[in-house]
Design a protein around this motif. Structure first.
Motif, PDB file in Angstrom:
ATOM      1  N   PRO A 160      58.999  34.337  48.095  1.00  0.00           N
ATOM      2  CA  PRO A 160      59.734  35.426  47.877  1.00  0.00           C
ATOM      3  C   PRO A 160      58.896  36.489  46.998  1.00  0.00           C
ATOM      4  CG  PRO A 160      60.805  33.731  46.069  1.00  0.00           C
ATOM      5  CD  PRO A 160      59.897  33.234  47.088  1.00  0.00           C
ATOM      6  N   TYR A 161      58.938  37.779  47.474  1.00  0.00           N
ATOM      7  CA  TYR A 161      58.175  38.797  46.750  1.00  0.00           C
ATOM      8  C   TYR A 161      59.274  39.944  46.380  1.00  0.00           C
ATOM      9  CZ  TYR A 161      54.192  36.653  48.756  1.00  0.00           C
ATOM     10  OH  TYR A 161      53.035  36.070  49.270  1.00  0.00           O
ATOM     11  N   PHE A 162      58.575  40.717  45.322  1.00  0.00           N
ATOM     12  CA  PHE A 162      59.212  41.843  44.950  1.00  0.00           C
ATOM     13  C   PHE A 162      58.223  43.128  45.375  1.00  0.00           C
ATOM     14  CE2 PHE A 162      61.650  39.076  42.227  1.00  0.00           C
ATOM     15  CZ  PHE A 162      62.964  39.528  42.552  1.00  0.00           C
ATOM     16  N   VAL A 163      58.704  44.402  45.667  1.00  0.00           N
ATOM     17  CA  VAL A 163      57.795  45.669  45.963  1.00  0.00           C
ATOM     18  C   VAL A 163      58.710  46.724  44.865  1.00  0.00           C
ATOM     19  CG1 VAL A 163      57.081  45.126  47.943  1.00  0.00           C
ATOM     20  CG2 VAL A 163      59.187  46.306  47.614  1.00  0.00           C
ATOM     21  N   LEU A 164      57.821  47.408  44.264  1.00  0.00           N
ATOM     22  CA  LEU A 164      58.353  48.421  43.231  1.00  0.00           C
ATOM     23  C   LEU A 164      58.919  49.590  44.190  1.00  0.00           C
ATOM     24  CD1 LEU A 164      55.334  48.758  40.673  1.00  0.00           C
ATOM     25  CD2 LEU A 164      57.738  47.871  40.313  1.00  0.00           C
ATOM     26  N   GLU A 165      60.076  49.912  44.100  1.00  0.00           N
ATOM     27  CA  GLU A 165      60.615  50.895  44.845  1.00  0.00           C
ATOM     28  C   GLU A 165      61.815  51.932  43.817  1.00  0.00           C
ATOM     29  OE1 GLU A 165      63.865  50.528  47.979  1.00  0.00           O
ATOM     30  OE2 GLU A 165      61.914  50.448  49.169  1.00  0.00           O
ATOM     31  N   ASP A 166      61.335  52.922  43.785  1.00  0.00           N
ATOM     32  CA  ASP A 166      62.360  54.011  42.956  1.00  0.00           C
ATOM     33  C   ASP A 166      62.276  53.564  41.342  1.00  0.00           C
ATOM     34  OD1 ASP A 166      62.763  55.678  45.090  1.00  0.00           O
ATOM     35  OD2 ASP A 166      64.423  54.451  45.667  1.00  0.00           O
ATOM     36  N   GLY A 167      61.388  52.800  40.986  1.00  0.00           N
ATOM     37  CA  GLY A 167      61.358  52.703  39.544  1.00  0.00           C
ATOM     38  C   GLY A 167      62.010  50.945  39.277  1.00  0.00           C
ATOM     39  N   GLY A 168      62.181  50.453  40.353  1.00  0.00           N
ATOM     40  CA  GLY A 168      62.944  49.239  40.210  1.00  0.00           C
ATOM     41  C   GLY A 168      62.086  48.295  41.197  1.00  0.00           C
ATOM     42  N   LEU A 169      62.709  46.952  41.113  1.00  0.00           N
ATOM     43  CA  LEU A 169      62.253  45.721  42.037  1.00  0.00           C
ATOM     44  C   LEU A 169      63.129  45.726  43.205  1.00  0.00           C
ATOM     45  CD1 LEU A 169      61.000  43.317  39.386  1.00  0.00           C
ATOM     46  CD2 LEU A 169      59.438  44.699  40.591  1.00  0.00           C
ATOM     47  N   ARG A 170      62.365  45.624  44.457  1.00  0.00           N
ATOM     48  CA  ARG A 170      63.324  45.410  45.743  1.00  0.00           C
ATOM     49  C   ARG A 170      62.761  44.220  46.115  1.00  0.00           C
ATOM     50  NH1 ARG A 170      62.418  46.003  50.768  1.00  0.00           N
ATOM     51  NH2 ARG A 170      60.511  47.303  50.612  1.00  0.00           N
ATOM     52  N   PRO A 171      63.497  43.075  46.399  1.00  0.00           N
ATOM     53  CA  PRO A 171      63.229  41.960  47.124  1.00  0.00           C
ATOM     54  C   PRO A 171      62.175  42.067  48.399  1.00  0.00           C
ATOM     55  CG  PRO A 171      65.480  41.597  46.373  1.00  0.00           C
ATOM     56  CD  PRO A 171      65.089  43.080  46.199  1.00  0.00           C
ATOM     57  N   ALA A 172      61.581  41.359  48.911  1.00  0.00           N
ATOM     58  CA  ALA A 172      60.899  41.526  49.896  1.00  0.00           C
ATOM     59  C   ALA A 172      60.266  40.162  50.426  1.00  0.00           C
ATOM     60  CB  ALA A 172      59.577  42.391  49.818  1.00  0.00           C
ATOM     61  N   SER A 173      59.662  40.173  51.831  1.00  0.00           N
ATOM     62  CA  SER A 173      59.212  38.770  52.105  1.00  0.00           C
ATOM     63  C   SER A 173      58.229  39.127  53.116  1.00  0.00           C
ATOM     64  CB  SER A 173      60.460  38.126  52.949  1.00  0.00           C
ATOM     65  OG  SER A 173      59.945  36.950  53.508  1.00  0.00           O
ATOM     66  N   ALA A 174      57.048  38.239  53.021  1.00  0.00           N
ATOM     67  CA  ALA A 174      55.994  38.213  53.933  1.00  0.00           C
ATOM     68  C   ALA A 174      56.509  37.806  55.572  1.00  0.00           C
ATOM     69  CB  ALA A 174      55.010  37.089  53.584  1.00  0.00           C
ATOM     70  N   GLN A 175      57.544  37.209  55.593  1.00  0.00           N
ATOM     71  CA  GLN A 175      58.214  36.893  56.931  1.00  0.00           C
ATOM     72  C   GLN A 175      59.496  37.094  56.816  1.00  0.00           C
ATOM     73  OE1 GLN A 175      57.072  32.862  57.408  1.00  0.00           O
ATOM     74  NE2 GLN A 175      54.677  33.532  58.003  1.00  0.00           N
ATOM     75  N   SER A 176      60.035  38.441  57.240  1.00  0.00           N
ATOM     76  CA  SER A 176      61.575  38.770  56.719  1.00  0.00           C
ATOM     77  C   SER A 176      62.457  37.916  58.062  1.00  0.00           C
ATOM     78  CB  SER A 176      61.711  40.281  57.226  1.00  0.00           C
ATOM     79  OG  SER A 176      61.169  40.751  58.308  1.00  0.00           O
ATOM     80  N   LEU A 177      61.986  38.023  59.285  1.00  0.00           N
ATOM     81  CA  LEU A 177      62.605  37.227  60.349  1.00  0.00           C
ATOM     82  C   LEU A 177      62.612  35.867  59.965  1.00  0.00           C
ATOM     83  CD1 LEU A 177      64.153  37.155  62.888  1.00  0.00           C
ATOM     84  CD2 LEU A 177      62.015  37.150  64.137  1.00  0.00           C
ATOM     85  N   GLY A 178      61.433  35.221  59.647  1.00  0.00           N
ATOM     86  CA  GLY A 178      61.195  33.789  59.426  1.00  0.00           C
ATOM     87  C   GLY A 178      62.115  33.487  58.254  1.00  0.00           C
ATOM     88  N   GLY A 179      62.354  34.185  57.375  1.00  0.00           N
ATOM     89  CA  GLY A 179      62.806  34.072  55.975  1.00  0.00           C
ATOM     90  C   GLY A 179      64.393  33.766  56.281  1.00  0.00           C
ATOM     91  N   ALA A 180      64.949  34.820  57.392  1.00  0.00           N
ATOM     92  CA  ALA A 180      66.410  34.566  57.483  1.00  0.00           C
ATOM     93  C   ALA A 180      66.762  33.590  58.486  1.00  0.00           C
ATOM     94  CB  ALA A 180      66.793  36.017  58.142  1.00  0.00           C
ATOM     95  N   LEU A 181      65.832  32.968  59.290  1.00  0.00           N
ATOM     96  CA  LEU A 181      66.136  31.805  60.201  1.00  0.00           C
ATOM     97  C   LEU A 181      66.340  30.512  59.410  1.00  0.00           C
ATOM     98  CD1 LEU A 181      63.919  32.741  63.437  1.00  0.00           C
ATOM     99  CD2 LEU A 181      66.399  32.554  63.127  1.00  0.00           C
ATOM    100  N   ARG A 182      65.148  30.660  58.320  1.00  0.00           N
ATOM    101  CA  ARG A 182      65.141  29.461  57.658  1.00  0.00           C
ATOM    102  C   ARG A 182      66.515  29.155  56.759  1.00  0.00           C
ATOM    103  NH1 ARG A 182      60.109  31.888  55.554  1.00  0.00           N
ATOM    104  NH2 ARG A 182      58.501  31.329  56.998  1.00  0.00           N
ATOM    105  N   CYS A 183      67.172  30.295  56.404  1.00  0.00           N
ATOM    106  CA  CYS A 183      68.192  30.186  55.552  1.00  0.00           C
ATOM    107  C   CYS A 183      69.362  29.587  56.556  1.00  0.00           C
ATOM    108  CB  CYS A 183      68.702  31.740  55.057  1.00  0.00           C
ATOM    109  SG  CYS A 183      67.521  31.967  53.554  1.00  0.00           S
ATOM    110  N   TRP A 184      69.331  30.053  57.900  1.00  0.00           N
ATOM    111  CA  TRP A 184      70.519  29.715  58.697  1.00  0.00           C
ATOM    112  C   TRP A 184      70.356  28.391  59.413  1.00  0.00           C
ATOM    113  CZ3 TRP A 184      75.139  31.652  57.915  1.00  0.00           C
ATOM    114  CH2 TRP A 184      75.134  33.030  57.252  1.00  0.00           C
ATOM    115  N   LEU A 185      68.965  27.942  59.689  1.00  0.00           N
ATOM    116  CA  LEU A 185      68.651  26.950  60.701  1.00  0.00           C
ATOM    117  C   LEU A 185      67.924  25.760  60.014  1.00  0.00           C
ATOM    118  CD1 LEU A 185      68.276  28.975  63.815  1.00  0.00           C
ATOM    119  CD2 LEU A 185      70.262  27.637  63.184  1.00  0.00           C
ATOM    120  N   ALA A 186      68.305  24.731  59.715  1.00  0.00           N
ATOM    121  CA  ALA A 186      67.459  23.574  59.430  1.00  0.00           C
ATOM    122  C   ALA A 186      66.606  23.196  60.441  1.00  0.00           C
ATOM    123  CB  ALA A 186      68.336  22.340  58.875  1.00  0.00           C
ATOM    124  N   SER A 187      66.918  23.413  61.652  1.00  0.00           N
ATOM    125  CA  SER A 187      65.936  22.986  62.945  1.00  0.00           C
ATOM    126  C   SER A 187      64.858  23.877  62.832  1.00  0.00           C
ATOM    127  CB  SER A 187      66.865  23.167  64.025  1.00  0.00           C
ATOM    128  OG  SER A 187      67.419  24.553  64.123  1.00  0.00           O
TER     129      SER A 187
END
Length: 248
Positions: A160-187
Motif C-alpha cells: 500500500p502507498y500514500f500520496v500527498l493530496e490537499d495537505g493530507g495523505l490519500r491511500p493509493a496502490s500500484a495496482q488498484s484493480l489487482g488490490g480490489a480483486l485480492r481483497c475479494w477473491l482468494a482464487s
C-alpha cells in the motif's frame, strides 16, 4: 469458499490492509553460522511474544514499527535489538515501572505500511512512545508509486502507498484493480502467485533481457548512472524528481 489462502513466501502471508505480515502463529528453526535460531510469530503475525491489548498498571510501552531489522530472523528473539532495549530499560528503571516493547516490524515494509500497522494494531496498545526504525535505502523508494517495482521486490504489487493530496495523505496502490480483486477473491491471489512464479522462472532463462528491460525503465526515470537505492545519499539539489518529491 474453501478456506484456501496464499502465502507470499515461507515467512510472509498476504494481508488486506498491510500488504503482508508474517504467517500468524507459525514458527521454525534453522541455523545461522552454526547457531540454532528459533523463529516464532505471534497470533497477529509479528515476530514477538503475545501482548495483552490493555496496558497493565505500572507498565510503560514502546510500540516499534519497521522492516527486516525488526523482523530479525537471523537471531533468537532474546537477542533482537528491541528485546535488548526492553531488558536494559527495565534494568535501569528507578521508579518501579516496567517497560514493554511491542514489535510490529515486518520484513520489506515501507513507511506507509508502518503507519498502517500503527493504526491497525499499535495504538490499541496505548504506547507511551512509538519508535520507527528506518533503513535509509529501499525504505525511501517503498514510499513512492513512481519508484514501485524498481527494488527487485516481488512484494511491490501488494504494497500500500500514500500520496500527498490537499495537505493530507490519500491511500493509493500500484495496482488498484489487482488490490480490489485480492481483497475479494482468494482464487485471484493464488492465480497471481502462480503466474509470478512462472514469470520468475522464465526470467532465469534470460536474465540479461530482464535486466535490460529494467535498465530502460531506469533511464526513462533519469536514474543512471546510479542505482535507485543510492540516490538516497545524493545531495538534495541533485536528486531526481521521484526521490526528491515522492521519496521524501
Amino acid at each position: 469458499m474453501l478456506g484456501v489462502d496464499v502465502n507470499l513466501s515461507g515467512v510472509w502471508r498476504w494481508h488486506p490492509v498491510l500488504g503482508w505480515t508474517q504467517r500468524p502463529g507459525t514458527g521454525y528453526e534453522y541455523r545461522v553460522d552454526g547457531e540454532l535460531v528459533r523463529v516464532q510469530f505471534n497470533s497477529r503475525g509479528f515476530r514477538d511474544v503475545e501482548h495483552e491489548t490493555a496496558k497493565p498498571p505500572g507498565v510503560k510501552r514502546i510500540v516499534l514499527v519497521g522492516d527486516s531489522f525488526c523482523e530479525a530472523l537471523q537471531v533468537n528473539l532474546e537477542d533482537t535489538f528491541f528485546h535488548v532495549l526492553q531488558r536494559r530499560l527495565n534494568e535501569a528503571s528507578r521508579d518501579g515501572s516496567r517497560w514493554e516493547v511491542v514489535n510490529l516490524g515486518v520484513g520489506d515494509f515501507g513507511t506507509a505500511q508502518e503507519l498502517l500497522a500503527l493504526r491497525q494494531y499499535g495504538l490499541a496498545y496505548s504506547p507511551d512512545l512509538v519508535l520507527c526504525q528506518v533503513f535509509p535505502l529501499n525504505d525511501i523508494g517503498n514510499n513512492s508509486l513512481a519508484l514501485a517495482t524498481l527494488y527487485r521486490s516481488a512484494n511491490d504489487g501488494y504494497r500500500p502507498y500514500f500520496v500527498l493530496e490537499d495537505g493530507g495523505l490519500r491511500p493509493a496502490s500500484a495496482q488498484s484493480l489487482g488490490g480490489a480483486l485480492r481483497c475479494w477473491l482468494a482464487s485471484f491471489r493464488l492465480l497471481e502467485r502462480t503466474l509470478l512464479a512462472v514469470r520468475e522462472r522464465l526470467a532465469r532463462f534470460d536474465p540479461a533481457a530482464d535486466e535490460a528491460a529494467r535498465r530502460r525503465r531506469l533511464e526513462r526515470l533519469g536514474f543512471p548512472p546510479l542505482e535507485p537505492l543510492l540516490y538516497t545519499f545524493v545531495p538534495e539539489p541533485e536528486q531526481i524528481a521521484p526521490v526528491a518529491t515522492d521519496g521524501a
